[in-house]
Design an enzyme around this catalytic site. Structure first.
Site, PDB file in Angstrom:
ATOM      1  N   ASN A   9       0.873  -1.182   0.000  1.00 23.42           N
ATOM      2  CA  ASN A   9       0.000   0.000   0.000  1.00 23.42           C
ATOM      3  C   ASN A   9       0.913   1.235   0.000  1.00 23.42           C
ATOM      4  O   ASN A   9       1.443   1.612   1.029  1.00 23.42           O
ATOM      5  CB  ASN A   9      -0.898  -0.029   1.242  1.00 23.42           C
ATOM      6  CG  ASN A   9      -1.777   1.201   1.341  1.00 23.42           C
ATOM      7  OD1 ASN A   9      -1.856   1.995   0.404  1.00 23.42           O
ATOM      8  ND2 ASN A   9      -2.440   1.371   2.479  1.00 23.42           N
ATOM      9  N   LYS A  11       0.119   4.212  -0.384  1.00 30.42           N
ATOM     10  CA  LYS A  11      -0.562   5.414   0.125  1.00 30.42           C
ATOM     11  C   LYS A  11      -0.331   6.579  -0.849  1.00 30.42           C
ATOM     12  O   LYS A  11      -0.355   6.348  -2.059  1.00 30.42           O
ATOM     13  CB  LYS A  11      -0.118   5.701   1.554  1.00 30.42           C
ATOM     14  CG  LYS A  11      -0.334   4.463   2.448  1.00 30.42           C
ATOM     15  CD  LYS A  11      -0.147   4.688   3.899  1.00 30.42           C
ATOM     16  CE  LYS A  11      -0.393   3.391   4.637  1.00 30.42           C
ATOM     17  NZ  LYS A  11      -0.243   3.506   6.074  1.00 30.42           N
ATOM     18  N   HIS A  96      -9.661   1.165   4.854  1.00 30.39           N
ATOM     19  CA  HIS A  96      -8.381   1.404   5.534  1.00 30.39           C
ATOM     20  C   HIS A  96      -8.603   2.420   6.667  1.00 30.39           C
ATOM     21  O   HIS A  96      -9.403   3.347   6.525  1.00 30.39           O
ATOM     22  CB  HIS A  96      -7.343   1.930   4.539  1.00 30.39           C
ATOM     23  CG  HIS A  96      -5.975   1.951   5.120  1.00 30.39           C
ATOM     24  ND1 HIS A  96      -5.553   2.952   5.946  1.00 30.39           N
ATOM     25  CD2 HIS A  96      -4.952   1.060   5.047  1.00 30.39           C
ATOM     26  CE1 HIS A  96      -4.314   2.695   6.346  1.00 30.39           C
ATOM     27  NE2 HIS A  96      -3.930   1.540   5.817  1.00 30.39           N
ATOM     28  N   GLU A  98      -6.989   4.859   7.603  1.00 27.46           N
ATOM     29  CA  GLU A  98      -6.749   6.267   7.261  1.00 27.46           C
ATOM     30  C   GLU A  98      -7.959   6.862   6.534  1.00 27.46           C
ATOM     31  O   GLU A  98      -8.168   8.074   6.566  1.00 27.46           O
ATOM     32  CB  GLU A  98      -5.459   6.382   6.427  1.00 27.46           C
ATOM     33  CG  GLU A  98      -4.236   6.194   7.314  1.00 27.46           C
ATOM     34  CD  GLU A  98      -3.012   5.646   6.620  1.00 27.46           C
ATOM     35  OE1 GLU A  98      -2.966   5.622   5.379  1.00 27.46           O
ATOM     36  OE2 GLU A  98      -2.088   5.218   7.344  1.00 27.46           O
ATOM     37  N   GLU A 166      -5.611  -4.928  10.774  1.00 27.82           N
ATOM     38  CA  GLU A 166      -4.683  -3.803  10.916  1.00 27.82           C
ATOM     39  C   GLU A 166      -5.000  -3.047  12.207  1.00 27.82           C
ATOM     40  O   GLU A 166      -5.830  -2.121  12.194  1.00 27.82           O
ATOM     41  CB  GLU A 166      -4.841  -2.857   9.728  1.00 27.82           C
ATOM     42  CG  GLU A 166      -4.470  -3.496   8.406  1.00 27.82           C
ATOM     43  CD  GLU A 166      -3.760  -2.493   7.510  1.00 27.82           C
ATOM     44  OE1 GLU A 166      -2.660  -2.796   7.073  1.00 27.82           O
ATOM     45  OE2 GLU A 166      -4.304  -1.403   7.297  1.00 27.82           O
ATOM     46  N   GLY A 172       1.890   2.762  11.030  1.00 30.81           N
ATOM     47  CA  GLY A 172       2.539   4.033  10.687  1.00 30.81           C
ATOM     48  C   GLY A 172       3.646   4.482  11.620  1.00 30.81           C
ATOM     49  O   GLY A 172       3.983   3.817  12.603  1.00 30.81           O
ATOM     50  N   SER A 215       3.092  -1.708  10.478  1.00 32.32           N
ATOM     51  CA  SER A 215       4.542  -1.676  10.694  1.00 32.32           C
ATOM     52  C   SER A 215       5.242  -2.991  10.336  1.00 32.32           C
ATOM     53  O   SER A 215       6.164  -3.424  11.030  1.00 32.32           O
ATOM     54  CB  SER A 215       4.867  -1.285  12.144  1.00 32.32           C
ATOM     55  OG  SER A 215       4.321  -0.029  12.449  1.00 32.32           O
TER      56      SER A 215
HETATM   57  P1  PGA Z   1       2.675   0.763   7.812  1.00 30.18           P
HETATM   58  O1  PGA Z   1       1.215   0.919   7.181  1.00 30.18           O
HETATM   59  O2  PGA Z   1       3.251  -0.518   7.286  1.00 30.18           O
HETATM   60  O3  PGA Z   1       3.422   1.969   7.364  1.00 30.18           O
HETATM   61  O4  PGA Z   1       2.478   0.725   9.310  1.00 30.18           O
HETATM   62  C1  PGA Z   1       0.388  -0.194   7.081  1.00 30.18           C
HETATM   63  C2  PGA Z   1      -0.962   0.193   6.573  1.00 30.18           C
HETATM   64  O5  PGA Z   1      -1.447   1.281   6.888  1.00 30.18           O
HETATM   65  O6  PGA Z   1      -1.574  -0.574   5.826  1.00 30.18           O
END
Ligand code: PGA
Length: 256
Positions: A9, A11, A96, A98, A166, A172, A215
């Protein structure tokens, strides 16, 4: 044996098309050779169409990071499942955290899933609690999210959905702490219980694909895939570094 699924992803990165193409090609050079891993790259939508022609293998495919539930019309700024399918993507991430933080709720996620499932696309439904409280409220929160997101789907449709666990607190740069594999395993168990309730049997619930995201990098890949009992990974930051991400893919391949 079923392939493991690793989803990148990206983003809202990278800013330049040239950098995006370079990253995509570097990942593809490794991903296309893997036998037991299917790699899905979900770039910003603006890059999707131009990447479609670069996809030459069934084990290295494209996905979108979001979708709108209507098929066409006056919906400024939105993109439909038809468009994503026509751009040759195979997967779509929905729900997601976010996006949920921007106001997306389970009812909207549910509409998006229904729209995606009208096409030969595979939805990746993201679920996860915002915090792990002592009084186990997170269990109810997780169960509710899965149930409400999948409401009204046929059994067959439910079985097509990939679920990504998640935990929001582990995602993040500002993650509270790392998620432990035993915490991941517990969540996978809870999700499979809900699936068994919906599907009316445990066999199919066992067949559903469940990923872990939050992460993930090449250092913890092994522990999530083995002790965390997941079928794959959803990777954010670590997917933007070709060396790191391809290392993660190779470790995943070595575990199969
Ligand atoms: P990250 O993001 O690996 O940077 O923690 C994962 C995600 O939001 O899917």
């Amino acid at each position: 044996m079923r392939k493991k699924l690793v989803v990148a992803n990206w983003k809202m990165n990278p800013a330049k098309g040239g950098d995006a193409k370079k990253l995509f090609l570097s990942v593809g050079a490794v991903a296309t050779k893997l036998k037991t891993v299917e790699t899905v790259v979900c770039p910003p939508l603006i890059y999707l169409q131009s990447f479609a022609d670069l996809v030459k293998s069934r084990s290295f495919v494209l996905g979108a990071q979001d979708v709108f539930w209507e098929h066409a019309g006056a919906y400024t700024g939105n993109v439909s499942a038809d468009m994503i399918f026509n751009a040759k993507a195979r997967y779509v991430i929905v729900g997601h955290s976010e996006r949920r933080a921007l106001g997306e709720d389970d009812a909207m996620v549910n509409k998006k899933l229904k729209s995606i499932l009208q096409f030969p696309l595979i939805p990746i439904l993201c679920v996860g609690e915002t915090k792990r409280d002592e009084d186990m409220k997170y269990v109810r929160a997780l169960k509710d999210q899965v149930k409400k997101s999948l409401a009204g789907l046929s059994r067959e449709e439910v079985r097509r959905v990939v679920i990504a666990y998640e935990p929001v607190w582990a995602i993040g740069r500002h993650a509270l702490r790392a998620c432990r594999p035993d915490e991941c395993r517990e969540a996978v168990h809870i999700i499979r219980q809900v699936l068994a309730d919906i599907l009316g049997e445990t066999k199919h619930a066992r067949d559903s694909m469940i990923l872990y995201g939050g992460s993930v990098d090449s250092k913890n890949t092994r522990e999530f895939l083995t002790d965390g009992l997941v079928d794959g990974l959803l990777v954010g930051r670590a997917s933007l570094d070709a060396k790191e991400f391809t290392q993660l893919l190779k470790i995943t391949e070595s575990l199969s």
